[in-house]
Design a protein around this motif. Structure first.
Motif, PDB file in Angstrom:
ATOM      1  N   LEU A   9       2.747  -5.628  -1.754  1.00  0.00           N
ATOM      2  CA  LEU A   9       3.549  -4.815  -0.842  1.00  0.00           C
ATOM      3  C   LEU A   9       2.854  -3.514  -0.440  1.00  0.00           C
ATOM      4  N   ALA A  10       1.675  -3.253  -0.987  1.00  0.00           N
ATOM      5  CA  ALA A  10       1.010  -1.966  -0.784  1.00  0.00           C
ATOM      6  C   ALA A  10       0.810  -1.594   0.690  1.00  0.00           C
ATOM      7  N   PRO A  11       0.311  -2.486   1.556  1.00  0.00           N
ATOM      8  CA  PRO A  11       0.102  -2.074   2.953  1.00  0.00           C
ATOM      9  C   PRO A  11       1.401  -1.668   3.651  1.00  0.00           C
ATOM     10  N   ALA A  12       2.452  -2.455   3.466  1.00  0.00           N
ATOM     11  CA  ALA A  12       3.735  -2.124   4.092  1.00  0.00           C
ATOM     12  C   ALA A  12       4.298  -0.837   3.516  1.00  0.00           C
ATOM     13  N   ARG A  13       4.168  -0.671   2.209  1.00  0.00           N
ATOM     14  CA  ARG A  13       4.667   0.537   1.557  1.00  0.00           C
ATOM     15  C   ARG A  13       3.925   1.775   2.059  1.00  0.00           C
ATOM     16  N   ALA A  14       2.620   1.654   2.227  1.00  0.00           N
ATOM     17  CA  ALA A  14       1.818   2.776   2.701  1.00  0.00           C
ATOM     18  C   ALA A  14       2.258   3.214   4.093  1.00  0.00           C
ATOM     19  N   ARG A  15       2.543   2.242   4.959  1.00  0.00           N
ATOM     20  CA  ARG A  15       3.008   2.587   6.314  1.00  0.00           C
ATOM     21  C   ARG A  15       4.341   3.322   6.253  1.00  0.00           C
ATOM     22  N   LEU A  16       5.245   2.825   5.431  1.00  0.00           N
ATOM     23  CA  LEU A  16       6.551   3.472   5.313  1.00  0.00           C
ATOM     24  C   LEU A  16       6.427   4.901   4.795  1.00  0.00           C
ATOM     25  N   LEU A  17       5.599   5.082   3.788  1.00  0.00           N
ATOM     26  CA  LEU A  17       5.441   6.414   3.209  1.00  0.00           C
ATOM     27  C   LEU A  17       4.801   7.386   4.191  1.00  0.00           C
ATOM     28  N   ARG A  18       3.865   6.893   5.008  1.00  0.00           N
ATOM     29  CA  ARG A  18       3.293   7.762   6.049  1.00  0.00           C
ATOM     30  C   ARG A  18       4.374   8.158   7.046  1.00  0.00           C
ATOM     31  N   GLN A  19       5.204   7.190   7.440  1.00  0.00           N
ATOM     32  CA  GLN A  19       6.285   7.491   8.379  1.00  0.00           C
ATOM     33  C   GLN A  19       7.257   8.505   7.796  1.00  0.00           C
ATOM     34  N   ALA A  20       7.420   8.457   6.476  1.00  0.00           N
ATOM     35  CA  ALA A  20       8.315   9.404   5.800  1.00  0.00           C
ATOM     36  C   ALA A  20       7.650  10.755   5.564  1.00  0.00           C
ATOM     37  N   ASN A  21       6.385  10.897   5.976  1.00  0.00           N
ATOM     38  CA  ASN A  21       5.655  12.158   5.844  1.00  0.00           C
ATOM     39  C   ASN A  21       5.559  12.590   4.391  1.00  0.00           C
ATOM     40  N   ILE A  22       5.188  11.646   3.522  1.00  0.00           N
ATOM     41  CA  ILE A  22       5.208  11.917   2.088  1.00  0.00           C
ATOM     42  C   ILE A  22       4.286  13.064   1.682  1.00  0.00           C
ATOM     43  N   ALA A  23       3.212  13.267   2.416  1.00  0.00           N
ATOM     44  CA  ALA A  23       2.269  14.334   2.053  1.00  0.00           C
ATOM     45  C   ALA A  23       2.914  15.710   2.099  1.00  0.00           C
ATOM     46  N   HIS A  24       4.033  15.836   2.813  1.00  0.00           N
ATOM     47  CA  HIS A  24       4.711  17.126   2.922  1.00  0.00           C
ATOM     48  C   HIS A  24       6.024  17.153   2.134  1.00  0.00           C
ATOM     49  N   ARG A  25       6.273  16.107   1.358  1.00  0.00           N
ATOM     50  CA  ARG A  25       7.486  16.066   0.539  1.00  0.00           C
ATOM     51  C   ARG A  25       7.197  16.705  -0.816  1.00  0.00           C
ATOM     52  N   LYS A  26       8.017  17.666  -1.186  1.00  0.00           N
ATOM     53  CA  LYS A  26       7.751  18.471  -2.381  1.00  0.00           C
ATOM     54  C   LYS A  26       8.456  17.958  -3.629  1.00  0.00           C
ATOM     55  N   ARG A  27       9.524  17.180  -3.448  1.00  0.00           N
ATOM     56  CA  ARG A  27      10.308  16.713  -4.596  1.00  0.00           C
ATOM     57  C   ARG A  27      10.660  15.249  -4.362  1.00  0.00           C
ATOM     58  N   VAL A  28       9.982  14.371  -5.053  1.00  0.00           N
ATOM     59  CA  VAL A  28      10.087  12.924  -4.822  1.00  0.00           C
ATOM     60  C   VAL A  28      10.677  12.254  -6.049  1.00  0.00           C
ATOM     61  N   LEU A  29      11.635  11.360  -5.823  1.00  0.00           N
ATOM     62  CA  LEU A  29      12.232  10.571  -6.900  1.00  0.00           C
ATOM     63  C   LEU A  29      11.786   9.127  -6.766  1.00  0.00           C
ATOM     64  N   ASP A  30      11.130   8.610  -7.803  1.00  0.00           N
ATOM     65  CA  ASP A  30      10.784   7.190  -7.896  1.00  0.00           C
ATOM     66  C   ASP A  30      11.913   6.528  -8.680  1.00  0.00           C
ATOM     67  N   LEU A  31      12.884   5.998  -7.960  1.00  0.00           N
ATOM     68  CA  LEU A  31      14.098   5.461  -8.574  1.00  0.00           C
ATOM     69  C   LEU A  31      13.872   4.010  -8.991  1.00  0.00           C
TER      70      LEU A  31
END
Length: 232
Positions: A9-31
């Motif tokens: 799932l890594a390629p699809a997950r990477a696209r989603l995380l880029r769309q979510a602008n993860i590099a600028h997210r300061k507090r992330v929950l891995d639920l």
């Protein structure tokens, strides 16, 4: 198996995380972080801390990898041990599948997300499996096994509506790549509570699948819903 799924799932997950602008997210929950198959990736990409949460505390502690900026916290998805608006991104992968009832978990995700925070969810829909030829099909075994285990094999198709009802703005994609199936999928199926008759069917189907040596002599595709939902 969890590591294989994470890699697949890594390629699809990477696209989603880029769309979510993860590099600028300061507090992330891995639920539903479990053994941390994706936690390290989130830690590398996030712009701040990552909290890995799972009700199976032993799983959180089993992986000794020193992920930088990661905190491990035991907690149930339907009663998250965090204050309101704690996170600006919540990530789930194959987690809400196992949460029953799932509606309280959706509300908890909304509660712990700050305004304009985002949920990134990668969840399957076993009801939409594509299997060919028919003699290698085991969709009903997956459906029955998951339901007996207390999981919802149709969570993918249900999740967008649940999030919309909870006030999220929802975008949905589908996994767009098919891979030649591996017989390793049957090992995971054996972990589900199957009847003796279903186990006999599984053994027969696996023999048929193994007999088809060409990589594309069979198709076994599990649809995944790729959800990006923004809290209003």
């Amino acid at each position: 198996m969890l590591v294989q799924q994470a890699e697949w799932l890594a390629p699809a997950r990477a696209r989603l995380l880029r769309q979510a602008n993860i590099a600028h997210r300061k507090r992330v929950l891995d639920l539903g972080a479990g053994y941390g198959a994706v936690t390290g990736e989130l830690a590398r990409r996030a712009g701040g801390i990552v909290v890995a949460a799972d009700r199976a505390v032993a799983a959180l502690r089993a992986n000794p990898a020193p992920f930088g900026g990661v905190y491990r916290v035991g907690g149930d998805a339907i009663r998250l041990p965090f204050a309101e608006a704690t996170f600006d991104l919540v990530f789930t992968q194959l987690t809400l599948l196992w949460v029953h009832p799932v509606e309280p978990a959706v509300h908890e995700i909304a509660r712990v997300l700050a305004p304009a925070g985002v949920l990134v969810a990668v969840e399957p829909d076993y009801g939409g499996m594509i299997e060919y030829p028919p003699d290698i099909a085991v969709r009903e075994l997956w459906m029955n096994g998951f339901r007996r285990a207390g999981a919802d094999p149709l969570i993918g198709r249900k999740l967008p509506g649940l999030l919309t009802a909870c006030g999220f703005r929802v975008n949905v994609g589908l996994l767009d790549t098919l891979y030649a199936p591996s017989v390793a999928r049957f090992d995971f199926l054996r972990d589900l509570p199957l009847t003796a008759e279903e186990m006999a069917t599984l053994e027969r189907v696996e023999q048929e699948a193994r007999a088809r040596r060409s990589s594309w002599a069979q198709v076994a595709h599990l649809p995944f819903f790729l959800v990006l939902a923004v809290k209003s």
